[in-house]
Design a protein around this motif. Structure first.
Motif, short mmCIF file in Angstrom:
data_model
loop_
_atom_site.label_atom_id
_atom_site.label_comp_id
_atom_site.label_asym_id
_atom_site.label_seq_id
_atom_site.Cartn_x
_atom_site.Cartn_y
_atom_site.Cartn_z
N UNK A 111 -3.88 -15.27 12.20
CA UNK A 111 -2.71 -15.29 13.08
C UNK A 111 -1.80 -16.47 12.73
N UNK A 112 -0.51 -16.16 12.67
CA UNK A 112 0.46 -17.19 12.31
C UNK A 112 0.66 -17.35 10.82
N UNK A 113 -0.21 -16.73 10.02
CA UNK A 113 -0.10 -16.82 8.57
C UNK A 113 0.16 -15.46 7.92
N UNK A 114 -0.40 -14.40 8.45
CA UNK A 114 -0.27 -13.06 7.88
C UNK A 114 0.62 -12.20 8.78
N UNK A 115 1.42 -11.34 8.15
CA UNK A 115 2.27 -10.40 8.88
C UNK A 115 2.13 -9.01 8.30
N UNK A 116 1.86 -8.05 9.16
CA UNK A 116 1.78 -6.65 8.73
C UNK A 116 3.10 -5.97 9.05
N UNK A 134 7.17 5.22 2.78
CA UNK A 134 5.72 5.49 2.81
C UNK A 134 4.89 4.31 2.31
N UNK A 135 5.27 3.12 2.75
CA UNK A 135 4.59 1.92 2.25
C UNK A 135 4.22 0.98 3.38
N UNK A 136 3.02 0.44 3.27
CA UNK A 136 2.51 -0.57 4.19
C UNK A 136 2.49 -1.91 3.47
N UNK A 137 2.75 -2.99 4.21
CA UNK A 137 2.78 -4.32 3.60
C UNK A 137 1.89 -5.29 4.36
N UNK A 189 0.87 -1.18 0.00
CA UNK A 189 0.00 0.00 0.00
C UNK A 189 0.90 1.22 0.00
N UNK A 190 0.94 1.92 -1.12
CA UNK A 190 1.76 3.11 -1.25
C UNK A 190 0.95 4.33 -0.84
N UNK A 191 1.49 5.09 0.10
CA UNK A 191 0.79 6.26 0.63
C UNK A 191 1.42 7.54 0.13
N UNK A 192 0.57 8.53 -0.14
CA UNK A 192 1.04 9.86 -0.53
C UNK A 192 0.05 10.90 -0.03
N UNK A 193 0.54 12.14 0.12
CA UNK A 193 -0.33 13.22 0.54
C UNK A 193 -0.59 13.29 2.04
N UNK A 194 0.11 12.48 2.80
CA UNK A 194 -0.03 12.52 4.26
C UNK A 194 1.32 12.20 4.88
N UNK A 195 1.46 12.59 6.14
CA UNK A 195 2.67 12.27 6.88
C UNK A 195 2.54 10.82 7.36
N UNK A 239 -1.51 5.60 12.19
CA UNK A 239 -1.68 4.17 12.41
C UNK A 239 -2.26 3.60 11.12
N UNK A 240 -1.87 2.39 10.80
CA UNK A 240 -2.30 1.79 9.54
C UNK A 240 -2.93 0.42 9.78
#
Length: 122
Positions: A65-70, A77-80, A22-28, A33-34
């Protein structure tokens, strides 16, 4: 103008993996929190995972739980969302969201992406 743009969805067999971005722009970005949410056809949007501003605190739904990692890269500026051992029931449109509070509730997030489809075949 705030933009959150998801990518990385696709079709994968059960047991496989996908990595959503998730590429973020226009915000700090580092000030927000994401979270990740998902919505399957005919179902309500549900919480998947959340991460604090510095990445030090993370929460994931019991179902993943145990399968996904944030994770997040504040410099980029990227969320995964790393999704492993995928199951057909993980099939959904996945959305990233940003907010001023650490929350598992969709209503407490201010900004949303357009979503990316992840389909898991059996």
């Amino acid at each position: 103008q705030v933009q959150l743009v998801e990518s990385g969805g696709g079709l994968v067999q059960a047991g496989g993996s996908l990595r959503l971005s998730c590429a973020a722009s226009g915000l700090s970005f580092s000030s927000y929190f994401m979270g990740w949410f998902r919505q399957a056809p005919g179902k309500e949007r549900e919480f998947v995972a959340a991460i604090s501003r510095d990445g030090g605190t993370r929460t994931v739904a019991t179902s993943v739980k145990g399968r996904f990692t944030i994770s997040r890269d504040n410099a980029g500026n990227t969320l995964y969302l790393q999704m492993n051992s995928l199951k057909p029931e993980d099939t959904a449109v996945y959305y990233c969201a940003g907010g001023r509070y650490y929350s598992t509730k969709a209503g407490e997030y201010d900004y949303w992406g357009q979503g990316t489809q992840a389909t898991v075949s059996s």
